[in-house]
Design a protein around this motif. Structure first.
Motif, PDB file in Angstrom:
ATOM      1  N   LEU A 193       0.832  -1.603  -0.451  1.00  0.00           N
ATOM      2  CA  LEU A 193       0.153  -0.068  -0.531  1.00  0.00           C
ATOM      3  C   LEU A 193       0.644   1.734   0.064  1.00  0.00           C
ATOM      4  O   LEU A 193       1.622   1.433   0.792  1.00  0.00           O
ATOM      5  N   HIS A 194       0.077   1.931  -0.915  1.00  0.00           N
ATOM      6  CA  HIS A 194       1.668   3.024  -1.023  1.00  0.00           C
ATOM      7  C   HIS A 194       0.334   4.860  -1.128  1.00  0.00           C
ATOM      8  O   HIS A 194      -1.251   4.505  -1.451  1.00  0.00           O
ATOM      9  N   ALA A 195       0.611   5.833  -0.815  1.00  0.00           N
ATOM     10  CA  ALA A 195       0.338   6.941  -0.929  1.00  0.00           C
ATOM     11  C   ALA A 195       0.973   8.099  -1.088  1.00  0.00           C
ATOM     12  O   ALA A 195       2.396   8.523  -0.495  1.00  0.00           O
ATOM     13  N   ASP A 196       0.643   9.610  -1.965  1.00  0.00           N
ATOM     14  CA  ASP A 196       1.286  10.626  -1.798  1.00  0.00           C
ATOM     15  C   ASP A 196      -0.143  12.472  -1.875  1.00  0.00           C
ATOM     16  O   ASP A 196      -0.585  12.048  -2.897  1.00  0.00           O
ATOM     17  N   GLY A 197      -0.125  12.372  -0.614  1.00  0.00           N
ATOM     18  CA  GLY A 197      -0.897  13.523  -0.777  1.00  0.00           C
ATOM     19  C   GLY A 197      -1.284  14.959  -1.242  1.00  0.00           C
ATOM     20  O   GLY A 197      -1.704  15.257  -1.688  1.00  0.00           O
ATOM     21  N   GLU A 236       2.402  -0.149 -12.395  1.00  0.00           N
ATOM     22  CA  GLU A 236       3.695  -1.475 -12.553  1.00  0.00           C
ATOM     23  C   GLU A 236       4.621  -1.808 -11.309  1.00  0.00           C
ATOM     24  O   GLU A 236       4.992  -2.475 -11.164  1.00  0.00           O
ATOM     25  N   LYS A 237       4.899  -0.318 -10.673  1.00  0.00           N
ATOM     26  CA  LYS A 237       5.580  -0.693  -9.712  1.00  0.00           C
ATOM     27  C   LYS A 237       5.100  -1.599  -8.580  1.00  0.00           C
ATOM     28  O   LYS A 237       5.320  -2.209  -7.243  1.00  0.00           O
ATOM     29  N   VAL A 238       3.854  -1.165  -7.997  1.00  0.00           N
ATOM     30  CA  VAL A 238       3.432  -1.314  -7.252  1.00  0.00           C
ATOM     31  C   VAL A 238       2.680  -3.245  -7.541  1.00  0.00           C
ATOM     32  O   VAL A 238       2.838  -4.223  -6.287  1.00  0.00           O
ATOM     33  N   ALA A 239       2.667  -3.121  -8.485  1.00  0.00           N
ATOM     34  CA  ALA A 239       2.597  -4.821  -8.801  1.00  0.00           C
ATOM     35  C   ALA A 239       3.803  -5.352  -8.765  1.00  0.00           C
ATOM     36  O   ALA A 239       3.758  -6.845  -8.242  1.00  0.00           O
ATOM     37  N   ASN A 240       4.825  -5.223  -9.065  1.00  0.00           N
ATOM     38  CA  ASN A 240       6.336  -5.826  -8.977  1.00  0.00           C
ATOM     39  C   ASN A 240       6.608  -6.453  -7.822  1.00  0.00           C
ATOM     40  O   ASN A 240       6.917  -6.623  -7.002  1.00  0.00           O
ATOM     41  N   GLU A 241       5.730  -4.920  -6.352  1.00  0.00           N
ATOM     42  CA  GLU A 241       6.493  -5.062  -5.289  1.00  0.00           C
ATOM     43  C   GLU A 241       5.970  -6.259  -4.423  1.00  0.00           C
ATOM     44  O   GLU A 241       6.096  -7.208  -3.708  1.00  0.00           O
ATOM     45  N   GLU A 317      -5.090  -5.340  -7.702  1.00  0.00           N
ATOM     46  CA  GLU A 317      -4.715  -3.825  -7.994  1.00  0.00           C
ATOM     47  C   GLU A 317      -4.955  -2.096  -8.433  1.00  0.00           C
ATOM     48  O   GLU A 317      -5.938  -2.664  -8.908  1.00  0.00           O
ATOM     49  N   GLY A 318      -4.963  -1.388  -7.425  1.00  0.00           N
ATOM     50  CA  GLY A 318      -6.202  -0.202  -7.782  1.00  0.00           C
ATOM     51  C   GLY A 318      -5.354   1.453  -6.966  1.00  0.00           C
ATOM     52  O   GLY A 318      -4.456   1.234  -6.932  1.00  0.00           O
ATOM     53  N   VAL A 319      -5.541   2.742  -7.848  1.00  0.00           N
ATOM     54  CA  VAL A 319      -4.949   3.125  -7.870  1.00  0.00           C
ATOM     55  C   VAL A 319      -6.353   4.178  -8.104  1.00  0.00           C
ATOM     56  O   VAL A 319      -7.113   4.290  -8.462  1.00  0.00           O
ATOM     57  N   GLY A 320      -6.117   5.410  -6.795  1.00  0.00           N
ATOM     58  CA  GLY A 320      -7.155   6.453  -6.550  1.00  0.00           C
ATOM     59  C   GLY A 320      -6.766   7.862  -5.777  1.00  0.00           C
ATOM     60  O   GLY A 320      -6.000   7.893  -5.781  1.00  0.00           O
ATOM     61  N   GLY A 321      -7.340   8.309  -6.482  1.00  0.00           N
ATOM     62  CA  GLY A 321      -7.159  10.035  -5.313  1.00  0.00           C
ATOM     63  C   GLY A 321      -6.902   9.689  -3.696  1.00  0.00           C
ATOM     64  O   GLY A 321      -6.980   8.756  -3.644  1.00  0.00           O
ATOM     65  N   GLY A 322      -5.886  10.745  -3.687  1.00  0.00           N
ATOM     66  CA  GLY A 322      -5.354  10.956  -2.364  1.00  0.00           C
ATOM     67  C   GLY A 322      -3.796  11.757  -2.800  1.00  0.00           C
ATOM     68  O   GLY A 322      -4.032  12.096  -2.105  1.00  0.00           O
ATOM     69  N   PHE A 323      -3.513  10.770  -3.065  1.00  0.00           N
ATOM     70  CA  PHE A 323      -3.491   9.210  -4.610  1.00  0.00           C
ATOM     71  C   PHE A 323      -2.582   8.445  -3.556  1.00  0.00           C
ATOM     72  O   PHE A 323      -1.574   8.618  -3.036  1.00  0.00           O
ATOM     73  N   THR A 324      -3.820   7.743  -3.805  1.00  0.00           N
ATOM     74  CA  THR A 324      -3.078   5.910  -2.825  1.00  0.00           C
ATOM     75  C   THR A 324      -3.322   5.040  -4.174  1.00  0.00           C
ATOM     76  O   THR A 324      -3.775   5.417  -5.075  1.00  0.00           O
ATOM     77  N   TRP A 325      -2.615   4.232  -3.914  1.00  0.00           N
ATOM     78  CA  TRP A 325      -2.485   2.585  -4.492  1.00  0.00           C
ATOM     79  C   TRP A 325      -1.935   1.440  -4.455  1.00  0.00           C
ATOM     80  O   TRP A 325      -1.225   1.822  -2.654  1.00  0.00           O
ATOM     81  N   GLY A 326      -2.097   0.500  -4.004  1.00  0.00           N
ATOM     82  CA  GLY A 326      -2.419  -0.621  -3.190  1.00  0.00           C
ATOM     83  C   GLY A 326      -2.426  -2.117  -5.081  1.00  0.00           C
ATOM     84  O   GLY A 326      -2.747  -1.456  -5.566  1.00  0.00           O
ATOM     85  N   ALA A 327      -1.751  -2.935  -4.041  1.00  0.00           N
ATOM     86  CA  ALA A 327      -1.659  -4.524  -4.623  1.00  0.00           C
ATOM     87  C   ALA A 327      -1.740  -5.429  -3.711  1.00  0.00           C
ATOM     88  O   ALA A 327      -1.905  -5.405  -2.469  1.00  0.00           O
ATOM     89  N   ALA A 328      -2.434  -6.401  -4.187  1.00  0.00           N
ATOM     90  CA  ALA A 328      -3.030  -7.598  -3.097  1.00  0.00           C
ATOM     91  C   ALA A 328      -2.380  -8.779  -3.930  1.00  0.00           C
ATOM     92  O   ALA A 328      -3.384  -9.023  -5.238  1.00  0.00           O
ATOM     93  N   LEU A 329      -1.607  -9.456  -3.768  1.00  0.00           N
ATOM     94  CA  LEU A 329      -1.530 -10.738  -4.539  1.00  0.00           C
ATOM     95  C   LEU A 329      -2.106 -11.696  -3.655  1.00  0.00           C
ATOM     96  O   LEU A 329      -1.723 -12.467  -2.776  1.00  0.00           O
TER      97      LEU A 329
END
Length: 332
Positions: A193-197, A236-241, A317-329
């Motif tokens: 999980l990540h975010a960049d306000g 792409e980055k969060v998927a590889n992470e 994986e998803g990306v949205g306002g915040g800005f937020t992004w995350g992935a789950a395998l």
């Protein structure tokens, strides 16, 4: 005397469910409505830019938790469990029924769950389901909970400006849910999980309730080009992470389920991961961008039609306002 350490349980998805309100609005129908407002668009224009053919809008008296209720009931039925065994409810939404109480508490009541389990909302917009799933996974791994209901539900039609054709054609309403349970076998293999306000302004609803009225703008605002550029990069980055955390390669994936926002973003992410289109679940054509609901909607569709089978590896994986992004395998 030698000490022993009890291994924390894994969490595994044992049931899925989804629901779209019955009011299906095609591109042609929406174009006709916009034409009455003096705005020009067409089925060809929308499909070429987004891949969307239709979306579903809830009726005025239908709330986000009404949609969540049906999706949750279907997930619980799929899991074959007693609702009273659920000891954690997490709802991912940006369009709650009320300012408070949380939609999770309202859903708990509608489901008739009387065991006093924890219930709360997660607000990460289109990444909300990834955030909620990761949260529930960690609660279960810690041993604090055994069975979690994780829901993504939205009524985005309530925050759309139908005088802005660049945004109102993109979004729809819906809900998706999964039941997670403690397991000796790995199910959720990894999350990230990540975010960049600092990017908050490119996708937002810049309004709030103040003095009994709306202060600011209560309609969705989006800088489409900026969102597209950022989304493809971080997905792409969060998927590889997530893959790296699980010691896997993208080539080992059976399915990719990206946030169903825009077919160009989705296809761009798949290409960067070296995956062909046949290994990506696509439902955006039928329901548009349903924000936090889109990933569990697509997951349930692919489980129920037999594409996703037990034991297969699925990257969400998803990306949205915040800005937020995350992935789950996930291993199903």
């Amino acid at each position: 005397m030698a000490s022993t350490t009890q291994q924390s349980p894994y969490s595994r998805i044992i049931g899925t469910g989804s629901y779209l309100p019955p009011n299906r609005v095609t591109n042609d129908q929406l174009a006709a409505q916009l034409a009455a407002r003096g705005l020009e668009t067409s089925d060809e224009w929308i499909v070429a830019r987004t891949g969307i053919h239709a979306r579903h809008f809830a009726e005025p008296d239908v709330t986000t938790t009404d949609l969540a209720l049906v999706a949750s009931q279907r997930a619980i039925e799929s899991a074959g469990i007693d609702p009273q065994s659920i000891d954690l409810i997490i709802v991912a939404t940006s369009t709650p029924d009320f300012v408070f109480p949380s939609s999770a508490c309202l859903l708990q009541n509608k489901l008739g769950i009387k065991n006093g389990c924890a219930a709360f909302d997660v607000q990460a917009v289109c990444s909300g389901f990834a955030y909620a799933l990761a949260t529930a996974d960690n609660f279960i791994r810690s041993g604090a909970n055994k069975t979690a209901l994780v829901v993504g539900a939205e009524t985005f039609s309530r925050i759309l400006d139908f005088n802005d054709r660049t945004t109102c054609v993109l979004f729809g309403d819906g809900a998706g849910a999964v039941v997670l349970t403690a397991s000796d076998e790995p199910g959720v293999l990894s999350t990230a999980l990540h975010a960049d306000g600092s990017h908050a302004s490119i996708l937002c609803v810049p309004g709030n309730v103040h003095g009994g009225a709306i202060a600011g703008n209560a309609f969705l605002h989006m800088d489409g080009q900026a969102v597209f550029k950022l989304a493809v990069n971080v997905l792409e980055k969060v998927a590889n992470e997530a893959l790296a955390k699980a010691g896997m390669q993208a080539s080992e994936l059976d399915w990719l389920i990206p946030h169903q926002a825009n077919i160009r973003i989705m296809s761009g992410t798949a290409r960067k991961l070296g995956l062909n289109a046949e290994r990506m679940v696509v439902t955006v054509d039928e329901h548009g961008n349903t924000s936090a609901a889109s990933i569990p909607l697509a997951l349930d569709a692919a489980v129920r039609d037999g594409r996703i089978k037990k034991g297969q590896h699925v990257l969400l994986e998803g990306v949205g306002g915040g800005f937020t992004w995350g992935a789950a395998l996930v291993r199903m």
